[in-house]
Design an enzyme around this catalytic site. Sequence first.
Site, PDB file in Angstrom:
ATOM      1  N   HIS A 242      66.449  41.996  76.401  1.00  0.00           N
ATOM      2  CA  HIS A 242      66.436  41.803  77.850  1.00  0.00           C
ATOM      3  C   HIS A 242      65.531  40.652  78.284  1.00  0.00           C
ATOM      4  O   HIS A 242      65.539  40.258  79.445  1.00  0.00           O
ATOM      5  CB  HIS A 242      66.003  43.097  78.560  1.00  0.00           C
ATOM      6  N   ASP A 270      68.662  46.596  72.547  1.00  0.00           N
ATOM      7  CA  ASP A 270      67.696  45.711  73.197  1.00  0.00           C
ATOM      8  C   ASP A 270      67.035  44.864  72.122  1.00  0.00           C
ATOM      9  O   ASP A 270      65.877  45.055  71.766  1.00  0.00           O
ATOM     10  CB  ASP A 270      66.661  46.519  73.974  1.00  0.00           C
ATOM     11  N   GLY A 349      55.525  42.473  80.932  1.00  0.00           N
ATOM     12  CA  GLY A 349      55.025  41.385  80.109  1.00  0.00           C
ATOM     13  C   GLY A 349      54.810  41.778  78.665  1.00  0.00           C
ATOM     14  O   GLY A 349      54.726  40.921  77.783  1.00  0.00           O
ATOM     15  N   SER A 351      56.981  43.457  76.979  1.00  0.00           N
ATOM     16  CA  SER A 351      58.296  43.532  76.338  1.00  0.00           C
ATOM     17  C   SER A 351      58.411  42.589  75.149  1.00  0.00           C
ATOM     18  O   SER A 351      57.938  41.456  75.191  1.00  0.00           O
ATOM     19  CB  SER A 351      59.390  43.189  77.338  1.00  0.00           C
ATOM     20  N   SER A 366      60.789  47.800  74.316  1.00  0.00           N
ATOM     21  CA  SER A 366      61.951  47.707  75.188  1.00  0.00           C
ATOM     22  C   SER A 366      61.559  48.008  76.632  1.00  0.00           C
ATOM     23  O   SER A 366      61.633  47.144  77.501  1.00  0.00           O
ATOM     24  CB  SER A 366      63.038  48.679  74.737  1.00  0.00           C
TER      25      SER A 366
END
Length: 461
Positions: A242, A270, A349, A351, A366
């Site tokens: 993502h 993801d 942030g 991720s 994720s």
Amino acid sequence: MTGRHTAVGRRAALAAVGALVVTTLPTAASAAAPPAPGPRPTASQTLGADSPPAGLLTAMGRDLGLTPNQAATRLLNEAEAGTRAGRLRTALDSHFAGAWLSGPTSASLTVATTDAADVPTIRAEGATAVVVATTLAELEAVRDRLDAAADSAEAIDTPLWYVDVPANRVAVQATSRSAAEAFVESAGVAAEEVAVQVSEERPRVLADLVGGDPYYIDNVARCSVGFSVTRSWRQGFATAGHCGGAGARTTGYNRAAQGVVQGSTFPGRDMAWVAVNGAWRGTPYVRAQSGRRVRVAGSVRALIGSAVCRSGSTTGWRCGIVERHNVTVRYPQGRVYGLTRTTVCAEPGDSGGPYVSGAQAQGVTSGGSGNCRVGGRTYFQPINPLLSRYGLTLRTTSSQAAPLFPAPLFPVAVADAWTAGLVYETGATVTRAGVRYTCLQDHQAQSDWSPEDTPALWQRL
């Protein structure tokens, strides 16, 4: 992750980022030496749990309430338990109903079966036996039916469902009981097959539109570098899908050109990977607090109940517990399958950042709920399916000295011969030097993890 040039600002920026450093010149690597003869390593030695860095033990103490000795003991217990659980899964075959750890030092391994005749076998491995009604395969089949129904049931009030192994049931989490019941009915699943949990939790992806951090996508979104990987001669890193689609350009902590997203999947999964330019060099490390490094020795999947730590560019180094595997999460952007739920906190942030259990890579961040001030849960994309999907090789401490040279884009096994670079799941069988072996734990095979030398990962048939 020591670069060729260092500055105070760079140290601060990289304090929570995993697996990649910038360098001004390419480095020459020498071929790895063959392993020295001697006794086969224990599970703890194979997985790197016998020599944990101080930063890992400190973080586990802070977030899990453990003394340094308890944290070190926990890592040893978890490494050994994974092998025992793998052997029991093979022995119990179709009766197997799951395994999990408990206790502050993960001293208790519990294995579930649907056949009481298996109890002596489980106890012989030093595990606690539980006889249940439903096999793991049957529970996963129910979850699969829910996954299939989700394609046509846009029920935003049922954001989560998964197999609850310790409870021997499938759980659906929803904002109301009526929403959960409607979703279960749409899947053609009997109400008694599912436990409903009512909660206001709504997991969200953790990308952020702010500046001032190590890894940017198209100079707009910010995420965290995950694990260093290679594909043929190309270097790069794994991250969350993502964070950016294929073709998106990335810049590093210093806003210098870094790479291009080569493959990205979201929703559904993801996962993504970025190929970097020659100014960046992959390393087999992730950053802990105070700039310390935690090595990555492999990708053996941790059991439910294991300790896990995460590095992220917003909240740094945080630890918690693996709660469930193969969780389906319905984000506002769509459903994602096969995630792992943890008690580790995270914020926007973070991720894409790496999760490790001891020295073993687990996955990339994720999404989640809550935050690191009041607490929360996070969900990570497991690393092994990511590696397999994009034909990537994880950068590990054992492979660090290996030269980078053109290799087959995807490792190809000869018949069913064991092949370094392939991702093997528990129960897979291979042939090595004319001998048959079965896989005990999910992992990506490495050149120094051949079946005859790693009883922690392979059992001779």
